[in-house]
Design a protein around this motif. Structure first.
Motif, PDB file in Angstrom:
ATOM      1  N   THR A  60       0.823  -1.221   0.000  1.00  0.00           N
ATOM      2  CA  THR A  60       0.000   0.000   0.000  1.00  0.00           C
ATOM      3  C   THR A  60       0.854   1.266   0.000  1.00  0.00           C
ATOM      4  O   THR A  60       0.327   2.367  -0.082  1.00  0.00           O
ATOM      5  CB  THR A  60      -0.901   0.047   1.251  1.00  0.00           C
ATOM      6  OG1 THR A  60      -0.048   0.164   2.400  1.00  0.00           O
ATOM      7  CG2 THR A  60      -1.759  -1.202   1.379  1.00  0.00           C
ATOM      8  N   ASN A  61       2.168   1.101   0.152  1.00  0.00           N
ATOM      9  CA  ASN A  61       3.118   2.218   0.258  1.00  0.00           C
ATOM     10  C   ASN A  61       3.036   2.975   1.577  1.00  0.00           C
ATOM     11  O   ASN A  61       3.653   4.023   1.722  1.00  0.00           O
ATOM     12  CB  ASN A  61       2.946   3.212  -0.896  1.00  0.00           C
ATOM     13  CG  ASN A  61       3.771   2.783  -2.091  1.00  0.00           C
ATOM     14  OD1 ASN A  61       4.644   1.919  -1.964  1.00  0.00           O
ATOM     15  ND2 ASN A  61       3.490   3.344  -3.243  1.00  0.00           N
ATOM     16  N   LYS A  62       2.303   2.447   2.523  1.00  0.00           N
ATOM     17  CA  LYS A  62       2.229   3.116   3.815  1.00  0.00           C
ATOM     18  C   LYS A  62       3.636   3.194   4.436  1.00  0.00           C
ATOM     19  O   LYS A  62       4.376   2.214   4.439  1.00  0.00           O
ATOM     20  CB  LYS A  62       1.290   2.348   4.766  1.00  0.00           C
ATOM     21  CG  LYS A  62       1.098   3.080   6.072  1.00  0.00           C
ATOM     22  CD  LYS A  62       0.123   2.390   7.004  1.00  0.00           C
ATOM     23  CE  LYS A  62      -0.160   3.261   8.200  1.00  0.00           C
ATOM     24  NZ  LYS A  62       0.667   3.022   9.343  1.00  0.00           N
ATOM     25  N   GLY A  63       3.956   4.381   4.917  1.00  0.00           N
ATOM     26  CA  GLY A  63       5.222   4.561   5.628  1.00  0.00           C
ATOM     27  C   GLY A  63       6.456   4.689   4.754  1.00  0.00           C
ATOM     28  O   GLY A  63       7.531   4.984   5.255  1.00  0.00           O
ATOM     29  N   ILE A  64       6.311   4.484   3.450  1.00  0.00           N
ATOM     30  CA  ILE A  64       7.499   4.501   2.584  1.00  0.00           C
ATOM     31  C   ILE A  64       8.081   5.914   2.485  1.00  0.00           C
ATOM     32  O   ILE A  64       9.295   6.112   2.560  1.00  0.00           O
ATOM     33  CB  ILE A  64       7.168   3.941   1.180  1.00  0.00           C
ATOM     34  CG1 ILE A  64       6.638   2.498   1.278  1.00  0.00           C
ATOM     35  CG2 ILE A  64       8.384   4.009   0.246  1.00  0.00           C
ATOM     36  CD1 ILE A  64       7.612   1.481   1.869  1.00  0.00           C
ATOM     37  N   LYS A  65       7.183   6.896   2.390  1.00  0.00           N
ATOM     38  CA  LYS A  65       7.649   8.278   2.301  1.00  0.00           C
ATOM     39  C   LYS A  65       8.378   8.665   3.593  1.00  0.00           C
ATOM     40  O   LYS A  65       9.452   9.271   3.554  1.00  0.00           O
ATOM     41  CB  LYS A  65       6.436   9.193   2.085  1.00  0.00           C
ATOM     42  CG  LYS A  65       6.751  10.440   1.338  1.00  0.00           C
ATOM     43  CD  LYS A  65       5.485  11.153   0.946  1.00  0.00           C
ATOM     44  CE  LYS A  65       5.748  12.650   0.920  1.00  0.00           C
ATOM     45  NZ  LYS A  65       4.508  13.419   0.804  1.00  0.00           N
TER      46      LYS A  65
END
Ligand SMILES: Nc1nc2c(ncn2[C@@H]2O[C@H](COP(=O)(O)OP(=O)(O)OP(=O)(O)O)[C@@H](O)[C@H]2O)c(=O)[nH]1
Ligand SMILES: [Mg+2]
Length: 248
Positions: A204-209
């Motif tokens: 989900t790309n959560k936390g990647i940024k």
């Protein structure tokens, strides 16, 4: 590929020279290679390294992304590696730890990757059994702290847990960290000890940024004049284990 023949095929190469390095370490199948991909300027380059079975990465992989002022090192996982027999597995693990000791000065940040869906059972084993089995994640944190390598716990696969379950697992993790006297330094820009805990999902790309921001804050402090130039490193092949032994 027969399991026996694979034994002789592993060559563990270490990166040569002094250059800043970001490393990812953790159990097999937790998502190290998947996270590595997302940290590169062109994630497509690294797509083939992500595997469905434990032990997809059996070699240390040095990624020299020209857009980054550091190498990214995707390490093989600890634990079961389906492509190797047990003794080779153990050898790979010793070599991983040996690499970290040798390259300790160059590693500006270690990402200790944990799969959230497996963390609870790992911790429970420790809680409810005889407490003799130190959870791997705790052992790795201790190892980095002893070597003075700042580390970040990356709790990956957060998409697999609902918020209720997540709260429980995090509580258990905090209890275990307390029990082992590991302090979480909640200033992620700090360069000492366990600098923080972050939740991510490569699905989900959560936390990647947020993860990239933490890495960038560390990378921006690197003084490249203290390291070998990237061009010089390009001319050098990686060192393998045998060579290192000979040099000693
Ligand atoms: N649901 C979910 N699956 C994930 C996530 N990250 C990785 N995976 C899956 O987990 C499996 C293992 O991913 P890898 O990135 O190969 O894991 P690894 O830690 O590099 O594994 P080894 O190289 O074997 O040590 C793959 O099937 C990925 O698609 C995530 O955030 N959520
Ligand atoms: Mg991998």
């Amino acid at each position: 590929m027969g399991k026996k023949s694979s034994k002789n095929r592993i060559k563990f190469s270490y990166p040569r020279g002094n250059f800043p390095r970001l490393c990812l370490i953790g159990n097999s199948n937790v998502g190290k290679s998947s996270l590595t991909r997302l940290l590169l300027s062109h994630p497509k380059w690294y797509k083939s390294k992500v595997g469905k079975t434990a032990g997809s990465t059996i070699r240390l992989t040095i990624i020299n992304d020209p857009a980054l002022n550091y190498h990214v090192i995707d390490l093989p996982g600890f634990g079961r590696m389906v492509r190797l027999d047990r003794s080779s597995e153990g050898r790979v693990q010793d070599q991983i730890l040996r690499y970290i000791q040798l390259d300790q000065k160059n590693i500006f940040l270690m990402l200790i990757v944990i799969s959230l869906d497996r963390l609870e059972s790992e911790l429970e084993k420790w809680f409810f059994q005889n407490q003799e089995t130190i959870p791997l994640s705790i052992e790795l944190v201790q190892f980095m702290i002893n070597l003075n390598i700042p580390c970040l716990l990356v709790l990956n696969k957060v998409d697999k847990l609902n918020s209720y379950k997540l709260a429980i697992v995090k509580e258990k993790l905090n209890t275990a960290l307390n029990e082992f006297d590991i302090n979480v330094n909640n200033d992620t820009s700090s360069s000492q000890g366990l600098i923080g805990i972050i939740e991510t999902s490569t699905k989900t790309n959560k936390g990647i940024k947020a993860l990239k921001q933490i890495i960038n804050s560390h990378a921006s402090k690197i003084d490249l004049s203290k390291y070998d130039s990237r061009n010089k490193l390009m001319d050098l092949p990686p060192i393998n284990q045998k060579e290192l032994v000979r040099k000693k």
